[in-house]
Scaffold this active site. Structure first.
Site, short mmCIF file in Angstrom:
data_model
loop_
_atom_site.label_atom_id
_atom_site.label_comp_id
_atom_site.label_asym_id
_atom_site.label_seq_id
_atom_site.Cartn_x
_atom_site.Cartn_y
_atom_site.Cartn_z
N HIS A 25 0.83 -1.22 -0.01
CA HIS A 25 -0.02 0.16 -0.08
C HIS A 25 0.90 1.38 0.07
O HIS A 25 2.07 1.33 0.25
CB HIS A 25 -1.13 -0.04 1.31
CG HIS A 25 -0.38 0.36 2.51
ND1 HIS A 25 -0.93 0.58 3.66
CD2 HIS A 25 0.70 0.31 3.05
CE1 HIS A 25 -0.38 0.97 4.66
NE2 HIS A 25 0.91 0.80 4.40
N CYS B 76 5.09 4.98 5.45
CA CYS B 76 3.84 4.51 5.06
C CYS B 76 3.34 5.27 3.80
O CYS B 76 2.43 4.80 3.08
CB CYS B 76 2.90 4.33 5.75
SG CYS B 76 2.65 2.68 6.58
N HIS C 24 5.01 -0.16 -0.46
CA HIS C 24 5.75 -1.06 0.57
C HIS C 24 4.69 -2.04 0.97
O HIS C 24 3.67 -1.85 0.76
CB HIS C 24 6.47 -0.16 1.57
CG HIS C 24 5.43 0.44 2.47
ND1 HIS C 24 4.72 1.42 2.29
CD2 HIS C 24 4.88 0.08 3.59
CE1 HIS C 24 3.95 1.69 3.12
NE2 HIS C 24 3.80 0.93 3.84
N HIS D 175 3.03 -5.10 4.17
CA HIS D 175 3.07 -5.38 5.48
C HIS D 175 2.47 -6.88 5.38
O HIS D 175 1.76 -7.46 4.41
CB HIS D 175 2.07 -4.60 6.30
CG HIS D 175 2.35 -3.15 6.33
ND1 HIS D 175 3.25 -2.87 7.37
CD2 HIS D 175 2.12 -1.99 5.66
CE1 HIS D 175 3.45 -1.57 7.12
NE2 HIS D 175 2.60 -0.80 6.08
N ASP E 158 -4.49 -10.87 -0.86
CA ASP E 158 -3.29 -11.37 -0.43
C ASP E 158 -2.33 -11.38 -1.76
O ASP E 158 -2.97 -11.41 -3.13
CB ASP E 158 -3.57 -12.75 -0.30
CG ASP E 158 -2.24 -13.48 0.26
OD1 ASP E 158 -1.49 -12.70 0.85
OD2 ASP E 158 -1.89 -14.91 -0.01
N HIS E 159 -1.36 -10.71 -1.59
CA HIS E 159 -0.19 -10.49 -2.60
C HIS E 159 -0.74 -9.39 -3.67
O HIS E 159 -0.48 -9.27 -4.85
CB HIS E 159 0.22 -11.61 -3.60
CG HIS E 159 1.09 -12.47 -2.37
ND1 HIS E 159 0.89 -13.26 -1.39
CD2 HIS E 159 2.65 -12.75 -2.79
CE1 HIS E 159 1.76 -13.68 -0.85
NE2 HIS E 159 2.90 -13.64 -1.61
N GLU F 84 -1.24 -4.71 11.70
CA GLU F 84 -0.37 -4.29 10.49
C GLU F 84 0.98 -4.84 10.68
O GLU F 84 1.64 -5.25 9.94
CB GLU F 84 -0.46 -2.95 10.36
CG GLU F 84 0.28 -2.25 8.91
CD GLU F 84 0.32 -0.78 9.13
OE1 GLU F 84 -0.39 -0.15 8.13
OE2 GLU F 84 1.01 -0.30 10.06
NI NI Z 1 2.42 0.92 5.71
#
Ligand code: NI
Length: 128
Positions: free
Chosen positions: A7, A26, A32, A34, A72-73, A117
């Site tokens: 995100h 972020c 990047h 998580h 996911d992914h 997160e």
């Molecule tokens: Ni983040």
């Protein structure tokens, strides 16, 4: 349940400088990821025939289908239908996930969702 997703937390209504100050790492323009963990809590009446509120395997399948398979992914900003137009903070993600899961859980209901997160920070939501 666990998933990993990319995100960028960025509010287009604010300046780049304000975004960096507010969202820090972020806000990285190049994305990047998580490793998220979603804890799902269900409530409801116990069925006399089964002794269940709802079969746990059904809960797992619903969460997998409505949420995990979609994120996911994936990139939460770009690729997830229920996140379109939503800034992907943990708070906003957990509310969007609640809205995606709850309509499918009958006769059970969500009582709480906890979205981690990182191992050090999470958001808890009870629908209010
Ligand atoms: Ni983040």
């Amino acid at each position: 349940m666990q998933f990993n997703a990319a995100h960028r937390v960025h509010n287009p209504a604010l300046s780049d400088e304000e975004n960096r100050a507010l969202f820090g790492k972020c806000n990285n323009p190049n994305w990047h990821g998580h490793n998220y963990t979603l804890d799902v809590f269900v409530t409801g009446a116990v069925d006399e025939r089964t002794g269940y509120v709802i079969d746990l395997a059904k809960v797992k399948a619903i969460v997998q289908r409505e949420v995990v398979d979609k994120v996911d992914h994936r990139n939460l900003n770009l690729e997830v239908d229920f996140m379109q137009g939503i800034i992907p903070t943990t708070e906003n993600i957990v509310v969007a996930m609640w809205r995606a899961i709850e309509p499918h859980l009958a006769p059970g209901h969500l009582s709480r969702l906890v979205l981690w997160e990182t191992p050090n920070n999470y958001v808890e939501y009870d629908g209010r």
